[in-house]
Design an enzyme around this catalytic site. Structure first.
Site, PDB file in Angstrom:
ATOM      1  CE  LYS A 196     -22.094   2.446 -11.966  1.00 27.45           C
ATOM      2  NZ  LYS A 196     -23.081   2.516 -12.849  1.00 27.45           N
TER       3      LYS A 196
ATOM      4  CD  GLU B 253     -25.808   5.282 -11.955  1.00 29.11           C
ATOM      5  OE1 GLU B 253     -26.686   4.212 -11.728  1.00 29.11           O
ATOM      6  OE2 GLU B 253     -24.890   4.654 -12.491  1.00 29.11           O
TER       7      GLU B 253
ATOM      8  CB  VAL C  72     -31.969  -2.333 -14.650  1.00 32.38           C
ATOM      9  CG1 VAL C  72     -32.057  -0.941 -15.123  1.00 32.38           C
ATOM     10  CG2 VAL C  72     -30.401  -2.805 -14.925  1.00 32.38           C
TER      11      VAL C  72
ATOM     12  CB  CYS D 206     -25.493   1.984  -9.678  1.00 26.10           C
ATOM     13  SG  CYS D 206     -26.937   0.966 -10.201  1.00 26.10           S
TER      14      CYS D 206
HETATM   15  C1  ACM Z   1     -26.104   0.642 -12.843  1.00 30.39           C
HETATM   16  O1  ACM Z   1     -24.996   0.429 -12.409  1.00 30.39           O
HETATM   17  N1  ACM Z   1     -26.722   1.589 -13.201  1.00 30.39           N
HETATM   18  C2  ACM Z   1     -27.031  -0.608 -12.870  1.00 30.39           C
END
Ligand code: ACM
Length: 269
Positions: free
Chosen positions: A110, A39, A170, A143
């Site tokens: 996203k 990402e 993370v 992510c």
């Molecule tokens: C994330 O969605 N970058 C944790």
């Protein structure tokens, strides 16, 4: 067919240099048909605000990321799925582009924004998309989309063979969750995470590496370190994902009972 996850450490804001270094890492690891990159691999992650995200973002169809990846795709005869900051009009999206030797195949924006991404980006408006390239069907998640099983399910129901998952993780859960997404959908998964830290404006975030490729049964085919740039890969037969038999008498899709899933549409409590 060989698939690869490119675990990379961007330097915040250095788009051209990040592109150059990521391309070097890929060129040093040739031979895959599909490469997934993290990402936001061109910009880094920890933006000060939306204006900074917008300033570093680029139009999907005419930015440096597409130019670099299209060139690499031609050179290596490969497909790339890679996260980048996308600008369109007044909007800024946390997006992933799919690029083949013919150029831009498509973009996914996203859907589920994580934490302060809600200040920097607009929520994605593409919905979940499967891109067929060279007979292989690539579904894209970015992510935090991993935490919503509906996202992987929709992609699987739309025919994805491989869930390509650019990430900047993370938290420690996604690798386990993606093994489950593989099992419950009988799809391959490729999570490409970043490593290193972003430290900016008094804030810091450390990214957890451990990029991962899983088989249809959730077993881990390849796994990366937690702290190094590297490319991991695995040999898979993507079309095997089209057989959804779990046992001789259970087909994961034919056995579904969607008449009892109506409540997924609304929250009642
Ligand atoms: C994330 O969605 N970058 C944790």
């Amino acid at each position: 067919m060989k698939v690869a996850a490119v675990q990379f450490q961007p330097r915040f804001g250095e788009v051209e240099d990040n592109l150059r270094r990521a391309a070097e890492l890929v060129r040093a690891n040739p031979g895959a048909a599909v490469y997934v990159l993290p990402e936001l691999f061109t910009t880094g992650y920890l933006f000060r605000d939306r204006a900074e995200a917008r300033a570093l973002a680029e139009p999907a169809a005419e930015g440096p990321t597409l130019r670099t990846l299209a060139q690499l795709a031609r050179e290596l005869d490969a497909v790339f799925v890679a996260g980048f900051a996308e600008r369109e009009g007044d909007c800024v999206y946390n997006s992933a582009m799919v690029v083949s030797s013919s150029g831009l195949v498509g973009v996914y924006r996203k859907t589920h924004l994580f934490l302060d991404e809600k200040d920097w980006f607009d929520p994605g408006d593409t919905g979940f998309r499967v891109f067929e390239v060279g007979g292989v069907r690539l579904g894209v998640l970015i992510c935090f989309d991993w935490v919503f099983p509906e996202a992987a399910r929709v992609l699987a129901l739309e025919g994805a063979d491989i869930l390509c998952h650019p990430a900047n993780l993370v938290l420690p859960y996604a690798q386990s969750a993606m093994r489950i997404r593989a099992i419950e959908n009988r799809v391959f998964t490729v999570t490409a995470n970043r490593v290193g830290k972003d430290e900016r404006a008094g804030k810091a975030l450390a990214f957890t590496g451990a990029s991962q490729i899983t088989d249809l049964d959730g077993s881990v085919l390849a796994s990366a370190s937690v702290d190094r740039e590297e490319v991991i890969h695995a040999d898979i037969e993507p079309t095997a994902a089209r057989d959804k038999h779990f046992t001789p008498r259970n087909d994961l899709f034919a056995d579904r009972r969607p008449e009892f899933y109506q409540r997924l549409q609304t929250r009642t409590a």
